[in-house]
Design a protein around this motif. Sequence first.
Motif, PDB file in Angstrom:
ATOM      1  N   LEU A   1       0.828  -1.206   0.000  1.00 52.27           N
ATOM      2  CA  LEU A   1       0.000   0.000   0.000  1.00 52.27           C
ATOM      3  C   LEU A   1       0.861   1.254   0.000  1.00 52.27           C
ATOM      4  N   ASN A   2       0.361   2.289  -0.660  1.00 52.11           N
ATOM      5  CA  ASN A   2       0.931   3.622  -0.496  1.00 52.11           C
ATOM      6  C   ASN A   2      -0.060   4.412   0.370  1.00 52.11           C
ATOM      7  N   LEU A   3       0.274   5.639   0.728  1.00 57.04           N
ATOM      8  CA  LEU A   3      -0.602   6.409   1.612  1.00 57.04           C
ATOM      9  C   LEU A   3      -1.984   6.642   0.999  1.00 57.04           C
ATOM     10  N   ALA A   4      -2.035   6.954  -0.281  1.00 54.15           N
ATOM     11  CA  ALA A   4      -3.329   7.189  -0.931  1.00 54.15           C
ATOM     12  C   ALA A   4      -4.206   5.940  -0.850  1.00 54.15           C
ATOM     13  N   ALA A   5      -3.628   4.778  -1.095  1.00 60.69           N
ATOM     14  CA  ALA A   5      -4.379   3.529  -1.043  1.00 60.69           C
ATOM     15  C   ALA A   5      -4.826   3.209   0.380  1.00 60.69           C
ATOM     16  N   LEU A   6      -3.994   3.533   1.367  1.00 62.04           N
ATOM     17  CA  LEU A   6      -4.370   3.285   2.759  1.00 62.04           C
ATOM     18  C   LEU A   6      -5.569   4.142   3.147  1.00 62.04           C
ATOM     19  N   VAL A   7      -5.540   5.416   2.810  1.00 57.98           N
ATOM     20  CA  VAL A   7      -6.656   6.302   3.133  1.00 57.98           C
ATOM     21  C   VAL A   7      -7.937   5.785   2.475  1.00 57.98           C
ATOM     22  N   GLN A   8      -7.834   5.358   1.236  1.00 51.04           N
ATOM     23  CA  GLN A   8      -8.994   4.799   0.535  1.00 51.04           C
ATOM     24  C   GLN A   8      -9.446   3.500   1.206  1.00 51.04           C
ATOM     25  N   HIS A   9      -8.493   2.628   1.552  1.00 48.89           N
ATOM     26  CA  HIS A   9      -8.788   1.357   2.219  1.00 48.89           C
ATOM     27  C   HIS A   9      -9.555   1.595   3.528  1.00 48.89           C
ATOM     28  N   LEU A  10      -9.224   2.674   4.221  1.00 51.80           N
ATOM     29  CA  LEU A  10      -9.875   3.003   5.488  1.00 51.80           C
ATOM     30  C   LEU A  10     -11.234   3.685   5.296  1.00 51.80           C
ATOM     31  N   GLY A  11     -11.580   3.992   4.035  1.00 50.07           N
ATOM     32  CA  GLY A  11     -12.866   4.610   3.741  1.00 50.07           C
ATOM     33  C   GLY A  11     -12.929   6.087   4.091  1.00 50.07           C
ATOM     34  N   MET A  12     -11.762   6.732   4.128  1.00 54.03           N
ATOM     35  CA  MET A  12     -11.712   8.154   4.457  1.00 54.03           C
ATOM     36  C   MET A  12     -11.636   8.983   3.182  1.00 54.03           C
TER      37      MET A  12
END
Length: 81
Positions: free
Chosen positions: A16-27
Motif C-alpha cells: 500500500l501507499n498512503l493514498a491507497a491506505l486512506v482509501q482502504h480506510l474509507g476516508m
Amino acid sequence: MHLQLNGDQREFPDGLNLAALVQHLGMKADRVAVELNLEIVPRANWQQTSLKDGDKLEIVHFVGGGVDHRRRRRPTPGISV
C-alpha cells in the motif's frame, strides 16, 4: 504488513501507499492529514509514499461544524446576561 495507526497495531495488505491506505480506510482524502513516522506527508506525495512493515502513522480526520448563526437563541425578555 503491520502498521501502527493512531496508536493501535493493525494489519494491512502489503504494497500500500498512503493514498491507497486512506482509501482502504474509507476516508475522504480531502478531509484528512497524515503523519508518517513523525513527518507530515503532503497530500501531493501520497501516491509515491510507500508504506512498509512497522511504519507508524497518525491520521487526523477533519469534521465540519461550528455555530449556525441562523438559529441563535433570542434573549428571554426580562433576563439580562
